[in-house]
Every structure is written in structure tokens, then in C-alpha cells.
Design a protein around this motif. Structure first.
Motif, mmCIF file in Angstrom:
data_model
loop_
_atom_site.group_PDB
_atom_site.id
_atom_site.type_symbol
_atom_site.label_atom_id
_atom_site.label_comp_id
_atom_site.label_asym_id
_atom_site.label_seq_id
_atom_site.Cartn_x
_atom_site.Cartn_y
_atom_site.Cartn_z
ATOM 1 N N GLN A 22 7.499 8.146 16.014
ATOM 2 C CA GLN A 22 6.803 6.964 16.802
ATOM 3 C C GLN A 22 6.683 8.200 18.355
ATOM 4 O O GLN A 22 5.206 7.813 18.411
ATOM 5 N N PRO A 196 2.942 -3.679 17.840
ATOM 6 C CA PRO A 196 2.358 -3.595 16.565
ATOM 7 C C PRO A 196 3.190 -1.649 16.349
ATOM 8 O O PRO A 196 3.037 -0.881 17.304
ATOM 9 N N PRO A 197 3.596 -1.543 14.867
ATOM 10 C CA PRO A 197 4.064 -0.144 15.066
ATOM 11 C C PRO A 197 4.048 0.814 15.270
ATOM 12 O O PRO A 197 2.641 0.799 14.929
ATOM 13 N N LEU A 199 2.330 3.982 13.200
ATOM 14 C CA LEU A 199 2.993 4.184 12.773
ATOM 15 C C LEU A 199 1.721 5.608 11.801
ATOM 16 O O LEU A 199 0.828 6.219 13.279
ATOM 17 N N GLU A 285 11.201 2.411 12.027
ATOM 18 C CA GLU A 285 10.743 3.187 11.299
ATOM 19 C C GLU A 285 10.222 2.846 9.815
ATOM 20 O O GLU A 285 9.076 2.824 9.097
ATOM 21 N N CYS A 288 9.372 0.497 8.445
ATOM 22 C CA CYS A 288 8.031 -0.120 8.395
ATOM 23 C C CYS A 288 6.790 0.249 7.268
ATOM 24 O O CYS A 288 5.668 -0.007 7.047
ATOM 25 N N TYR A 292 4.264 -1.487 5.195
ATOM 26 C CA TYR A 292 2.921 -0.667 4.880
ATOM 27 C C TYR A 292 2.844 -0.265 3.706
ATOM 28 O O TYR A 292 1.138 -0.343 3.046
ATOM 29 N N ARG A 347 -0.587 -4.922 6.675
ATOM 30 C CA ARG A 347 -1.571 -4.122 7.614
ATOM 31 C C ARG A 347 -2.277 -4.625 8.516
ATOM 32 O O ARG A 347 -2.906 -4.112 9.453
ATOM 33 N N TRP A 349 -1.232 -6.562 11.210
ATOM 34 C CA TRP A 349 -0.541 -6.800 12.348
ATOM 35 C C TRP A 349 -0.046 -5.503 12.612
ATOM 36 O O TRP A 349 -1.392 -4.458 13.700
ATOM 37 N N THR A 350 -0.454 -3.839 11.717
ATOM 38 C CA THR A 350 -0.744 -2.107 12.044
ATOM 39 C C THR A 350 -1.881 -2.303 12.067
ATOM 40 O O THR A 350 -2.248 -0.845 13.312
ATOM 41 N N CYS A 353 -2.844 -0.868 15.666
ATOM 42 C CA CYS A 353 -1.769 -1.148 16.774
ATOM 43 C C CYS A 353 -1.857 0.173 18.363
ATOM 44 O O CYS A 353 -1.858 0.040 19.062
#
Length: 363
Positions: A22, A196-197, A199, A285, A288, A292, A347, A349-350, A353
């Protein structure tokens, strides 16, 4: 957006790989946006080495300091709450020295913003030293404040312990960014911003394929015994596994169908993109990353680690896969025909980010 760049300092919990990946993602996101990360401080325990992939990707000054951490049982599997408290009390003088070291770094670098990736020492520092810099916390754990977050039943003591840990890490925080597997309904009373995560870009560039092996990762290497035991009864199933067991060859080939690797960001992601399923202790992590890439997941919460039990429940609710009490890979093999793909929704959602997090940090 401010006309002059902000100066950021990171404090990163060094337990497992999730907080570090992260931090890498946010480091690259901020620098690409013209901001400056002046120093990264990693809270470490003696039982873990700082992975080379992290040291190679963080291009600003990097310092490791002694920080409170969990204590595992003699088999290096489950978390022991009592010994954890005792261990950290015994080593409290070391943490006092770490706080002084951290304070010196803050004085020298003069950050505008301190970001804490769930390190206990970060919260102690902000609460006791009260630096001028804004203090912002990032972590999936803060989602526990949201009124829609699912908690395991009949674990009131552990729930309170998690919430108190959150309070300690977030002592005096201006803002809490709660990383989430999925978007949550607005809950203004929670005091958290759901995002969102974080990534890494390498994950988003991968083109996944479905291989013939199961990929596993364990935050505590004691779980390798469970994998080897299962493998002895299922030798035809190919398994690639990652651990951080000291003193072992890399790779450690048990036989033609079971191999253990030391942590490597490039190899891990390569194998993640090629596996048919991913099995892991229930961090945030890597789950996630698997989501993805469209990989079905089985999560094995570390025994005694309530936060991971919450992660597993939340991920199952988001459609990632199934949870298990052990590395019995038969369960994920049986689950595969029933898995419902969620990669498109995840995807979407992420992909928001960078927009949402930079808005919170720079807006």
C-alpha cells in the motif's frame, strides 16, 4: 490542488506485505502527482526482515525502527494475545527510543503530512509528541467503524480489542481513510472516508491466464506444515507457495509439485496472474490483487487474529471466495465450479482509487 507540493512522511507497519505494498502504491501515486515523500519509517519486529522489493521501490530515505507487534505461538501460526501484551511491555524501553528516533526524523524532514499505515508507534508518536504536521491514517481496519461492517459473532472482547487498536494507531488523526473491498453506503457518523484499495500499477498491467496450479501465501510460516500435510495426500495438485521463513533455500522444492518461495513482488504477481486459485492468510492487500485479476480466493484467518477474521468475512461478503480454518486446499478446489466472477465490478471500484485518495490528501 495546491500550487506548491506537499511534503509527506510515511509510517508503515512492517508485519506482512500488505501495508508495505500500500505504501509503495501511495508513494508512486503522490510522486507522480508532483508531491514529495521525504522519508519512510517502517515499524519492525526482530522476527521479520524488511523485504528487498520494498527497499528497492522506496527511493526516498528509509528507516526501520522497533515497533510493537503480535507474538505467535511456538509453531509460528496463531497469535497469542497475552504474550503479545507481555512482550510489548517488556520491550517498552525500545519503543521509547524508537519514538525519539521518529521525532528526530520528523524534525529534520519537516513534513506537511504524516501518513500512518496502521503502525501502533505512529499513533503513540502523534498523540504524545503532537507534531505540527497533519496526521492521516490509512487501513482496511478503520472500516470497522462503519455501521455496515460485518463482525464475527460472539467475539465481543476481540472486537473491542480491534477498536482500541484502531484508536491507538489513529490517536489525534485528522482523517481516517478506510480501504475497502467494495463501496459502502455513506455513514457520516462513522468518521471514516471509504476508499478503494491501493493496488500497485503492476497488478493493473497484468493479463491474467488460468494455469494449472494453486498459489498460496502465509504471513506466518508455521502454516507450511498444513500445506505439506495436505500435499502429501494430494501429490498430483500443483502448489506454488510464498513464505518468509529464514534460513531456507530459495526456492525450496519439496518435490515436483510443491515449491516454497521467499517473498518477491515480481514473481508473486506473475504467479498470481497465472494461478487457478489463490489461498492466503486473510490479509487485505493480496486478496484485493487476486480479486482484480479475477482469481477465486480462499482465506485462512490467522488463529487468534480477529482482524483477519473480519477481513475474511468482509471479503466473502464482497464475493471474493470462501474462508477456511486451515490450509485444506480441497475446500477451494470444490468451490471453484461455483465461483461467480466479480472482476468487472471490483475493477470499476478500484479504478477510482487515485481520484478519491488524492482528493482526500491534496484537496
Amino acid at each position: 490542488m495546491p500550487t506548491s507540493p506537499k511534503r509527506f512522511l510515511f509510517i508503515v507497519q512492517g508485519e506482512g506485505r500488505g501495508h508495505m505494498t500500500q505504501a509503495i502504491s501511495l508513494f508512486e501515486m503522490l510522486t507522480a502527482a508532483g508531491q514529495e515523500v521525504v522519508h519512510v519509517v517502517v515499524g519492525r519486529s526482530s522476527r521479520r526482515e524488511m523485504p528487498s522489493f520494498f527497499q528497492n521501490r522506496i527511493t526516498c530515505p528509509l528507516t526501520g525502527i522497533s515497533s510493537p507487534n503480535f507474538v505467535a505461538d511456538k509453531n509460528n501460526k496463531s497469535v497469542k494475545i497475552g504474550p503479545t501484551i507481555t512482550h510489548n511491555l517488556v520491550h517498552f524501553s525500545n519503543y521509547v527510543q524508537s519514538l525519539k528516533m521518529l521525532n528526530n526524523i520528523v524534525k529534520e524532514t519537516k513534513p506537511d503530512v504524516i501518513i500512518n499505515f496502521y503502525d501502533f508507534l505512529g499513533g503513540l508518536y502523534n498523540g504524545l509528541y503532537k507534531p505540527k504536521a497533519e496526521y492521516i491514517c490509512i487501513g482496511h481496519q478503520y472500516l470497522a467503524y462503519h455501521n455496515h461492517f460485518p463482525f464475527p459473532n460472539k467475539q465481543g472482547f476481540n472486537k473491542n480489542l480491534l477498536l482500541n487498536n484502531n484508536k491507538l494507531t489513529a490517536w489525534g488523526a485528522k482523517k481516517l481513510l478506510a480501504l475497502s473491498f467494495a463501496a459502502y453506503p455513506e455513514d457520516k457518523k462513522s468518521g471514516v472516508v471509504v476508499v478503494p484499495p491501493l493496488l500497485r500499477k503492476e497488478v493493473m498491467k497484468l493479463e491474467p491466464t488460468e494455469g494449472d496450479f494453486i498459489l498460496t501465501y502465509m504471513v506466518n510460516d508455521g502454516y507450511s506444515k498444513e500445506i505439506e500435510s495436505w500435499h502429501a495426500g494430494n501429490p498430483s495438485v500443483k502448489v506454488q507457495s510464498f513464505w518468509d521463513k529464514k534460513g531456507m533455500p530459495n526456492p525450496h522444492r519439496v518435490d515436483d509439485t510443491l515449491t516454497f518461495h521467499q517473498l518477491s513482488d515480481t514473481m508473486f504477481l506473475q504467479l498470481m496472474s497465472q494461478c487457478k486459485a489463490y489461498v492466503s492468510t486473510a490479509g487485505f492487500e493480496s486478496i484485493c490483487e487476486a480479486m482484480y485479476l479475477g482469481k477465486p480466493v480462499m482465506m485462512v484467518p490467522v488463529q487468534g487474529h480477529y482482524e483477519q477474521a473480519c477481513n475474511a468475512l468482509d471479503a466473502v461478503q464482497a464475493g471474493a471466495g470462501v474462508s477456511s480454518e486451515s490450509f485444506n486446499l480441497t475446500k477451494v478446489i470444490d468451490y471453484l465450479p461455483n465461483h461467480q466472477p466479480i472482476v468487472g465490478k471490483f475493477r470499476e471500484w478500484t479504478d477510482r482509487c487515485e481520484e478519491l485518495i488524492l482528493q482526500e490528501l491534496l484537496g
